[in-house]
Structure formats: C-alpha cells, structure tokens
Design a protein around this motif. Sequence first.
Motif, mmCIF file in Angstrom:
data_model
loop_
_atom_site.group_PDB
_atom_site.id
_atom_site.type_symbol
_atom_site.label_atom_id
_atom_site.label_comp_id
_atom_site.label_asym_id
_atom_site.label_seq_id
_atom_site.Cartn_x
_atom_site.Cartn_y
_atom_site.Cartn_z
ATOM 1 N N UNK A 95 44.340 22.271 51.656
ATOM 2 C CA UNK A 95 45.590 22.455 50.923
ATOM 3 C C UNK A 95 46.367 23.631 51.501
ATOM 4 N N UNK A 96 47.668 23.491 51.573
ATOM 5 C CA UNK A 96 48.533 24.578 52.024
ATOM 6 C C UNK A 96 49.217 25.165 50.795
ATOM 7 N N UNK A 97 48.806 26.361 50.413
ATOM 8 C CA UNK A 97 49.295 26.975 49.186
ATOM 9 C C UNK A 97 50.074 28.251 49.490
ATOM 10 N N UNK A 98 50.962 28.581 48.563
ATOM 11 C CA UNK A 98 51.733 29.815 48.649
ATOM 12 C C UNK A 98 51.542 30.587 47.347
ATOM 13 N N UNK A 99 51.182 31.854 47.466
ATOM 14 C CA UNK A 99 51.099 32.737 46.305
ATOM 15 C C UNK A 99 52.494 33.305 46.066
ATOM 16 N N UNK A 100 53.085 33.007 44.909
ATOM 17 C CA UNK A 100 54.446 33.465 44.633
ATOM 18 C C UNK A 100 54.475 34.565 43.574
ATOM 19 N N UNK A 101 53.336 34.825 42.919
ATOM 20 C CA UNK A 101 53.260 35.905 41.929
ATOM 21 C C UNK A 101 51.789 36.205 41.663
ATOM 22 N N UNK A 102 51.374 37.436 41.909
ATOM 23 C CA UNK A 102 49.998 37.835 41.633
ATOM 24 C C UNK A 102 50.026 38.725 40.397
ATOM 25 N N UNK A 103 49.732 38.134 39.230
ATOM 26 C CA UNK A 103 49.874 38.940 38.016
ATOM 27 C C UNK A 103 48.603 39.678 37.635
ATOM 28 N N UNK A 104 47.417 39.088 37.802
ATOM 29 C CA UNK A 104 46.183 39.834 37.532
ATOM 30 C C UNK A 104 45.795 40.582 38.801
ATOM 31 N N UNK A 105 45.938 41.898 38.769
ATOM 32 C CA UNK A 105 45.655 42.727 39.929
ATOM 33 C C UNK A 105 44.186 43.150 40.003
ATOM 34 N N UNK A 106 43.466 42.998 38.896
ATOM 35 C CA UNK A 106 42.082 43.447 38.842
ATOM 36 C C UNK A 106 41.155 42.309 38.433
ATOM 37 N N UNK A 107 39.863 42.578 38.556
ATOM 38 C CA UNK A 107 38.849 41.585 38.210
ATOM 39 C C UNK A 107 38.351 41.794 36.788
ATOM 40 N N UNK A 108 38.304 40.700 36.042
ATOM 41 C CA UNK A 108 37.713 40.733 34.706
ATOM 42 C C UNK A 108 36.296 40.187 34.705
ATOM 43 N N UNK A 109 35.755 39.934 35.903
ATOM 44 C CA UNK A 109 34.435 39.322 36.016
ATOM 45 C C UNK A 109 33.329 40.359 35.830
ATOM 46 N N UNK A 110 32.289 39.950 35.157
ATOM 47 C CA UNK A 110 31.171 40.851 34.901
ATOM 48 C C UNK A 110 29.870 40.060 34.843
ATOM 49 N N UNK A 111 28.754 40.768 34.997
ATOM 50 C CA UNK A 111 27.425 40.186 34.841
ATOM 51 C C UNK A 111 26.832 40.756 33.558
ATOM 52 N N UNK A 112 26.282 39.869 32.733
ATOM 53 C CA UNK A 112 25.612 40.288 31.501
ATOM 54 C C UNK A 112 24.175 39.796 31.569
ATOM 55 N N UNK A 113 23.231 40.704 31.353
ATOM 56 C CA UNK A 113 21.814 40.386 31.542
ATOM 57 C C UNK A 113 21.012 40.723 30.284
ATOM 58 N N UNK A 114 19.918 39.976 30.103
ATOM 59 C CA UNK A 114 19.003 40.301 29.008
ATOM 60 C C UNK A 114 18.265 41.606 29.291
ATOM 61 N N UNK A 115 18.088 41.910 30.567
ATOM 62 C CA UNK A 115 17.375 43.115 30.981
ATOM 63 C C UNK A 115 18.350 44.082 31.649
ATOM 64 N N UNK A 116 18.029 45.366 31.698
ATOM 65 C CA UNK A 116 18.907 46.340 32.345
ATOM 66 C C UNK A 116 19.205 45.976 33.801
ATOM 67 N N UNK A 117 20.416 46.292 34.242
ATOM 68 C CA UNK A 117 20.857 45.988 35.593
ATOM 69 C C UNK A 117 21.026 47.268 36.402
ATOM 70 N N UNK A 118 20.561 47.227 37.647
ATOM 71 C CA UNK A 118 20.787 48.323 38.586
ATOM 72 C C UNK A 118 21.457 47.739 39.828
ATOM 73 N N UNK A 119 22.680 47.293 39.654
ATOM 74 C CA UNK A 119 23.396 46.648 40.742
ATOM 75 C C UNK A 119 23.080 45.159 40.815
ATOM 76 N N UNK A 120 23.773 44.470 41.722
ATOM 77 C CA UNK A 120 23.579 43.018 41.862
ATOM 78 C C UNK A 120 22.186 42.673 42.377
#
Length: 316
Positions: A95-120
């Motif tokens: 696909x040939x796409x064009x970005x014409x507006x980038x409104x979310x400048x940051x990431x809302x993605x996160x990791x949630x774990x049952x156990x403590x996390x020390x990085x990925x």
Amino acid sequence: MRRIYLMATVLMFSLFRMSVCAQEKLVYTPTWTAQAQFAGFYVADAMGFFKDAGLNVEIKHPTASSTNANRLKSGESHLVSLQLASALEMMDDGSQLVNVLQYFQQSGLMVISHQPLKGLNSLNGKRVGHFRTGASMFVVAIGRKAHLDIDWVPFISHANLYLSGAIDATLAMSYNEYFQLKTAGQRLKKEQMLYLRDIGYNVPEDGLYVTKDFFKKHREEVLKFAEATRRGWEWAAQHPKETLDLVMLYMRQNNVPSNVYAQRWMLEECLKLLTDPKTGKRTYRLDPQAFELTSRILYEGSIIKKPITYQQIMQP
C-alpha cells in the motif's frame, strides 16, 4: 443544559450534511468503534469545523468484517486513523500511504504482568497477550531482535486472558485495557507495569492516513480535513468536559455501550498523548527520528521485509 446544546449542535450539522448530499463526500474511519480515542474527529464534526472548511464528511466506524484498513484499500473510506506500526505494515505489503496528520505523538502502550517486571527481558519464557495488529507488533519486533523466547497470545480488545490467569502478562493501552483491569479489581503495583515510553521506545501511534493516489487527486480537501481535525483536537484539549459529552453522544448514536468513567479516563490519557515528549507542544507532525526508530525496529524484528523511509510516508 450543556448536553442539550451539544445534541442540538450535532443535529444541526447532521441536517447540513443532508443538505449538501450533492457535494462529494469524504468518508473517515477510525481504528475501532466509537470512543474517546477519536474525540478530535467528533469535535470537528459536531462543532462545524469540517463545514467551515467546505467539506461534507461522514464518520463511519469499522466492524469486525470491515476494518478501516480494508475500507481504505477498497476505496469505501478515504481517510483512516492508523497506528504508525500498522501503517508501516500496510506499506510493506504494497500500500502507498501518506501521513497527513500525526496527532498522537507518544506511546500509550504498556506491559502489565502478574509478577514484577525488570525491563522487557522479564518476558523471556512467558506467555504474553497482544493485539493482533498495530503497536503491539513493535513490541514483538523488540522481543525478536533481543532473541527473547516469548509465547505471544493474540487477543482482540479485552483483558479476559489476563484476568483468567491464562497468560503471564499482557500488552495494554494506558487509555483502555489498563483501566479495564483496574475496574475489574486488579490492584496493580508500579513494578507490575512497564510503559514503553519509559524505556526508550516512546514512538508515535495514532495518525491520519490516505492513499497516495487519493492525496494526489484530492490534495486540497485532504489538507482541509487534516486542519479541521487539528482544530477538533485543540478544542477538545481546551474543553474536556464538553468533549466528553460529545463522545458519549456519538457512542449512543453508534449503539456502543457507554461508560462515562471509562471514557473520561480515556479522554484524559489520549489528550496527554497529543504532546511532543521533547517540547511539550502539540505539533501534529510525524517526527523523523521517532519514525526512523519505529521503522528500524520493525525491520530488524522481521515485522516488515524492507526498510521504509520518512520520505515515503510524508506528503509528496
């Protein structure tokens, strides 16, 4: 009183759209069903910003059988919201796409774990839930690049896999699944949560896209749509209470079960994502360095088969 005014405003512009049916219609499709994640578009529609630009716009949400990506490819929709990772995957497929507006400048993605996390690296040897497409593929790519042994378990949009204990951890959006887990009674501690933006991967997410062919033929209309949408997000940032009322109205109109508390949380979190992490300003433009990081990680993690350049995705 405020809600009555907003409903009257929406009705007025619905009548306007009917009165200009002879005008060529622009169809916009978000990534999902009606919710606060798309507030800027609802505001632009309801407050007449599209009308001010001389545009006849229909907001048509996707379905399970008719995704926004499919609608864009078929021409049923002219403009769509896509996470940057999804746009790059589509471009990798031809696909040939064009970005014409980038409104979310940051990431809302996160990791949630049952156990403590020390990085990925803490996910090594674990079963982890992830979205089938979009930003989660960026994390999959990071894991592959680091040679982590992760059993990725796909899901669509809910947190049941995590709640049932069927997986060790899950990817989640700070504005959506995280709130679902909190309201489901999960008492999550700080060490159980890992935000991608806090570990060097604060990449842009939701942006507005069109096909390159459509952009060449309708450049003026597309740029007007993008500017009206920018106005919509600016208004939403300045009037969050009124915007929440509009979001709830659009959800009811689209027969989407609504929860004012969840949508208030989503709106507040999404408004945070509008700001550039380096300047604190709302730029609405895709940052070249953030783009390069996203493209490179997806390529090195074998999500895309060839590198995609910044010039390929920006306005010709």
